[in-house]
Design a protein around this motif. Structure first.
Motif, PDB file in Angstrom:
ATOM      1  N   GLU A 278     104.843   2.077  62.884  1.00 58.15           N
ATOM      2  CA  GLU A 278     106.102   1.973  63.574  1.00 58.15           C
ATOM      3  C   GLU A 278     106.922   3.162  64.067  1.00 58.15           C
ATOM      4  OE1 GLU A 278     110.717   0.532  61.967  1.00 58.15           O
ATOM      5  OE2 GLU A 278     108.520   0.019  60.876  1.00 58.15           O
ATOM      6  N   PRO A 279     107.229   3.097  65.395  1.00 55.84           N
ATOM      7  CA  PRO A 279     107.703   4.559  65.936  1.00 55.84           C
ATOM      8  C   PRO A 279     108.922   5.009  65.190  1.00 55.84           C
ATOM      9  CG  PRO A 279     107.424   2.541  67.576  1.00 55.84           C
ATOM     10  CD  PRO A 279     107.121   1.774  66.222  1.00 55.84           C
ATOM     11  N   ALA A 280     108.957   6.220  65.024  1.00 58.30           N
ATOM     12  CA  ALA A 280     109.867   6.856  64.049  1.00 58.30           C
ATOM     13  C   ALA A 280     110.981   7.302  65.173  1.00 58.30           C
ATOM     14  CB  ALA A 280     109.499   8.181  63.486  1.00 58.30           C
ATOM     15  N   GLY A 281     111.758   6.084  65.460  1.00 54.76           N
ATOM     16  CA  GLY A 281     113.076   6.267  66.147  1.00 54.76           C
ATOM     17  C   GLY A 281     113.008   5.890  67.727  1.00 54.76           C
ATOM     18  N   ALA A 282     113.995   5.771  68.399  1.00 51.49           N
ATOM     19  CA  ALA A 282     114.008   5.464  69.939  1.00 51.49           C
ATOM     20  C   ALA A 282     113.114   6.199  70.582  1.00 51.49           C
ATOM     21  CB  ALA A 282     115.380   5.235  70.370  1.00 51.49           C
ATOM     22  N   ARG A 283     113.175   7.741  70.487  1.00 49.17           N
ATOM     23  CA  ARG A 283     112.444   8.469  71.296  1.00 49.17           C
ATOM     24  C   ARG A 283     110.930   8.303  71.060  1.00 49.17           C
ATOM     25  NH1 ARG A 283     113.480  15.014  70.998  1.00 49.17           N
ATOM     26  NH2 ARG A 283     112.390  14.430  69.138  1.00 49.17           N
ATOM     27  N   GLU A 284     110.534   8.183  70.071  1.00 49.26           N
ATOM     28  CA  GLU A 284     109.017   7.792  69.870  1.00 49.26           C
ATOM     29  C   GLU A 284     108.464   6.458  70.375  1.00 49.26           C
ATOM     30  OE1 GLU A 284     106.461   9.875  68.806  1.00 49.26           O
ATOM     31  OE2 GLU A 284     108.251  11.475  68.857  1.00 49.26           O
ATOM     32  N   ARG A 285     109.550   5.607  70.491  1.00 48.63           N
ATOM     33  CA  ARG A 285     109.342   4.081  70.743  1.00 48.63           C
ATOM     34  C   ARG A 285     109.161   4.158  72.222  1.00 48.63           C
ATOM     35  NH1 ARG A 285     113.902   2.047  69.640  1.00 48.63           N
ATOM     36  NH2 ARG A 285     113.372   1.363  67.411  1.00 48.63           N
ATOM     37  N   GLU A 286     109.884   4.826  72.842  1.00 46.35           N
ATOM     38  CA  GLU A 286     110.056   4.900  74.370  1.00 46.35           C
ATOM     39  C   GLU A 286     108.825   5.752  74.886  1.00 46.35           C
ATOM     40  OE1 GLU A 286     112.159   2.858  76.054  1.00 46.35           O
ATOM     41  OE2 GLU A 286     113.078   2.050  74.032  1.00 46.35           O
ATOM     42  N   LYS A 287     108.493   6.823  74.142  1.00 47.28           N
ATOM     43  CA  LYS A 287     107.402   7.361  74.466  1.00 47.28           C
ATOM     44  C   LYS A 287     106.138   6.713  74.367  1.00 47.28           C
ATOM     45  CE  LYS A 287     104.838  11.776  73.477  1.00 47.28           C
ATOM     46  NZ  LYS A 287     104.846  13.139  72.527  1.00 47.28           N
ATOM     47  N   LEU A 288     106.034   5.847  73.266  1.00 48.37           N
ATOM     48  CA  LEU A 288     104.816   5.084  73.141  1.00 48.37           C
ATOM     49  C   LEU A 288     104.699   4.023  74.426  1.00 48.37           C
ATOM     50  CD1 LEU A 288     102.448   4.127  71.362  1.00 48.37           C
ATOM     51  CD2 LEU A 288     103.947   2.717  70.176  1.00 48.37           C
ATOM     52  N   ALA A 289     105.633   3.371  74.650  1.00 51.28           N
ATOM     53  CA  ALA A 289     105.552   2.345  75.704  1.00 51.28           C
ATOM     54  C   ALA A 289     105.298   2.828  76.812  1.00 51.28           C
ATOM     55  CB  ALA A 289     107.082   1.723  75.758  1.00 51.28           C
ATOM     56  N   ALA A 290     106.027   4.365  77.275  1.00 51.00           N
ATOM     57  CA  ALA A 290     105.832   4.894  78.634  1.00 51.00           C
ATOM     58  C   ALA A 290     104.018   5.272  78.686  1.00 51.00           C
ATOM     59  CB  ALA A 290     106.258   6.309  78.663  1.00 51.00           C
ATOM     60  N   GLU A 291     103.328   5.592  77.475  1.00 48.49           N
ATOM     61  CA  GLU A 291     102.014   5.889  77.746  1.00 48.49           C
ATOM     62  C   GLU A 291     101.216   4.562  77.888  1.00 48.49           C
ATOM     63  OE1 GLU A 291     101.660   7.669  73.687  1.00 48.49           O
ATOM     64  OE2 GLU A 291     102.330   9.812  74.351  1.00 48.49           O
ATOM     65  N   HIS A 292     101.765   3.609  77.078  1.00 49.42           N
ATOM     66  CA  HIS A 292     101.012   2.248  77.366  1.00 49.42           C
ATOM     67  C   HIS A 292     101.060   1.739  78.782  1.00 49.42           C
ATOM     68  CE1 HIS A 292     101.178   0.923  72.782  1.00 49.42           C
ATOM     69  NE2 HIS A 292     100.300   1.833  73.240  1.00 49.42           N
ATOM     70  N   ARG A 293     102.399   2.009  79.617  1.00 52.35           N
ATOM     71  CA  ARG A 293     102.439   1.694  80.854  1.00 52.35           C
ATOM     72  C   ARG A 293     101.459   2.154  81.797  1.00 52.35           C
ATOM     73  NH1 ARG A 293     108.345   1.197  79.515  1.00 52.35           N
ATOM     74  NH2 ARG A 293     108.543   3.251  79.865  1.00 52.35           N
ATOM     75  N   ILE A 294     101.254   3.740  81.400  1.00 50.83           N
ATOM     76  CA  ILE A 294     100.175   4.241  82.219  1.00 50.83           C
ATOM     77  C   ILE A 294      98.800   3.662  81.952  1.00 50.83           C
ATOM     78  CG2 ILE A 294      98.841   6.340  82.605  1.00 50.83           C
ATOM     79  CD1 ILE A 294     101.337   8.110  81.841  1.00 50.83           C
ATOM     80  N   GLU A 295      98.468   3.241  80.967  1.00 48.95           N
ATOM     81  CA  GLU A 295      97.224   2.471  80.669  1.00 48.95           C
ATOM     82  C   GLU A 295      97.135   1.110  81.435  1.00 48.95           C
ATOM     83  OE1 GLU A 295      96.496   1.631  76.407  1.00 48.95           O
ATOM     84  OE2 GLU A 295      97.100   3.499  75.947  1.00 48.95           O
ATOM     85  N   CYS A 296      98.398   0.305  81.807  1.00 51.89           N
ATOM     86  CA  CYS A 296      98.483  -0.949  82.533  1.00 51.89           C
ATOM     87  C   CYS A 296      98.372  -0.758  83.761  1.00 51.89           C
ATOM     88  CB  CYS A 296      99.878  -1.295  81.985  1.00 51.89           C
ATOM     89  SG  CYS A 296     100.242  -1.732  80.348  1.00 51.89           S
ATOM     90  N   TYR A 297      98.796   0.525  84.442  1.00 55.52           N
ATOM     91  CA  TYR A 297      98.861   0.709  85.756  1.00 55.52           C
ATOM     92  C   TYR A 297      97.374   1.185  86.146  1.00 55.52           C
ATOM     93  CZ  TYR A 297     103.914   1.243  85.473  1.00 55.52           C
ATOM     94  OH  TYR A 297     105.082   1.083  85.119  1.00 55.52           O
ATOM     95  N   ARG A 298      96.745   1.990  85.317  1.00 51.18           N
ATOM     96  CA  ARG A 298      95.458   2.214  85.585  1.00 51.18           C
ATOM     97  C   ARG A 298      94.552   0.917  85.384  1.00 51.18           C
ATOM     98  NH1 ARG A 298      95.363   8.018  82.077  1.00 51.18           N
ATOM     99  NH2 ARG A 298      95.773   9.163  83.821  1.00 51.18           N
ATOM    100  N   TRP A 299      94.710  -0.049  84.591  1.00 47.22           N
ATOM    101  CA  TRP A 299      93.979  -0.986  84.285  1.00 47.22           C
ATOM    102  C   TRP A 299      93.905  -2.117  85.547  1.00 47.22           C
ATOM    103  CZ3 TRP A 299      96.308  -6.089  83.929  1.00 47.22           C
ATOM    104  CH2 TRP A 299      95.210  -7.067  83.671  1.00 47.22           C
ATOM    105  N   ALA A 300      95.058  -2.173  86.169  1.00 50.13           N
ATOM    106  CA  ALA A 300      95.408  -2.824  87.322  1.00 50.13           C
ATOM    107  C   ALA A 300      95.068  -2.385  88.446  1.00 50.13           C
ATOM    108  CB  ALA A 300      96.989  -3.589  87.282  1.00 50.13           C
ATOM    109  N   GLY A 301      94.727  -1.010  88.624  1.00 50.49           N
ATOM    110  CA  GLY A 301      94.393  -0.476  89.740  1.00 50.49           C
ATOM    111  C   GLY A 301      95.660  -0.065  90.791  1.00 50.49           C
ATOM    112  N   ALA A 302      96.774   0.184  90.008  1.00 47.83           N
ATOM    113  CA  ALA A 302      97.876   0.572  90.728  1.00 47.83           C
ATOM    114  C   ALA A 302      97.636   2.221  91.397  1.00 47.83           C
ATOM    115  CB  ALA A 302      98.991   0.744  90.021  1.00 47.83           C
ATOM    116  N   PRO A 303      98.230   2.284  92.933  1.00 45.14           N
ATOM    117  CA  PRO A 303      97.777   3.294  93.409  1.00 45.14           C
ATOM    118  C   PRO A 303      98.361   4.618  92.552  1.00 45.14           C
ATOM    119  CG  PRO A 303      99.598   2.351  94.741  1.00 45.14           C
ATOM    120  CD  PRO A 303      99.018   1.285  93.469  1.00 45.14           C
ATOM    121  N   GLU A 304      97.691   5.552  92.214  1.00 45.08           N
ATOM    122  CA  GLU A 304      97.969   6.798  91.455  1.00 45.08           C
ATOM    123  C   GLU A 304      99.000   7.633  92.458  1.00 45.08           C
ATOM    124  OE1 GLU A 304      96.292  10.614  88.857  1.00 45.08           O
ATOM    125  OE2 GLU A 304      94.927   8.796  89.392  1.00 45.08           O
ATOM    126  N   PRO A 305     100.337   7.979  91.885  1.00 43.98           N
ATOM    127  CA  PRO A 305     101.212   8.889  92.582  1.00 43.98           C
ATOM    128  C   PRO A 305     100.685  10.312  92.904  1.00 43.98           C
ATOM    129  CG  PRO A 305     101.986   7.776  90.820  1.00 43.98           C
ATOM    130  CD  PRO A 305     100.607   7.581  90.586  1.00 43.98           C
TER     131      PRO A 305
END
Length: 205
Positions: free
Chosen positions: A115-142
């Motif tokens: 379980e994320p230890a607070g809001a900052r850790e939660r949002e950081k985890l989700a942000a890292e997961h989003r990068i995985e999603c963009y790479r998986w879907a082939g989104a153009p890399e900035p």
């Protein structure tokens, strides 16, 4: 919308239970979130996501998202895990804050993570997961590569238009547009999250 006597209603107005509704929503959720993931730093609000999957399937639930969305996101995360996909539910954010919020704690548990230890850790985890999603879907890399960043509500992605029940969504077959490269966002030197326009980190001050 479904009332107290039932979890949801299908296109014929028949009341159905949670399990039946979620079984119908899951494929639609995968289509909607896969389309969002195809755009660099693409996001969708929880309300727009709910409208999209209910519009596509014709199965509608209580308009109060707190009544059903959290448990469904857990189910959707489990489905992603079973299909070998990254947690696409990381692309959902609250309209007012632009963050995944408390609902993501259940997603982390479904993925077998602490379980994320607070809001900052939660949002950081989700942000890292989003990068995985963009790479998986082939989104153009900035330009400059991917950065784990929080999602300001002012920059949220537009939701896919809901489609009538029984109609295949055109977005699932349409080619993705290539977006112009984005400049690397400014990040906090302490927590490495994207800085707001003020240049002062919301979490670290």
């Amino acid at each position: 919308m479904a009332g107290i006597g039932g979890f949801a209603r299908n296109g014929e107005g028949v009341t159905i239970g949670r399990t039946a509704a979620e079984a119908v929503w899951l494929p639609a959720a995968g289509e909607v979130l896969s389309a969002v993931a195809g755009t660099a730093y693409g996001l969708i609000t929880q309300a727009d996501f709910a409208a999209a999957i209910q519009g596509r399937t014709g199965v509608s639930a209580n308009p109060a998202l707190a009544k059903w969305l959290g448990p469904f996101l857990v189910r959707a995360a489990q489905e992603c895990l079973a299909l070998g996909r990254p947690p696409l539910v990381a692309l959902l954010v609250e309209a007012d804050s632009g963050r995944v919020g408390l609902a993501y704690d259940g997603v982390a548990a479904a993925l077998g993570l602490p379980e994320p230890a607070g809001a900052r850790e939660r949002e950081k985890l989700a942000a890292e997961h989003r990068i995985e999603c963009y790479r998986w879907a082939g989104a153009p890399e900035p330009a400059g590569g991917w950065y784990a960043r929080t999602s300001p509500s002012s920059g949220r992605a537009a939701a896919p238009r809901p489609t009538p029940s029984g109609t295949r969504a055109a977005s699932s077959a349409a080619p993705r547009r290539t977006l112009a490269p984005e400049a690397p966002p400014a990040t906090c030197p302490r927590c490495f999250m994207q800085l707001p326009a003020t240049g002062v980190c919301d979490d670290c001050g």
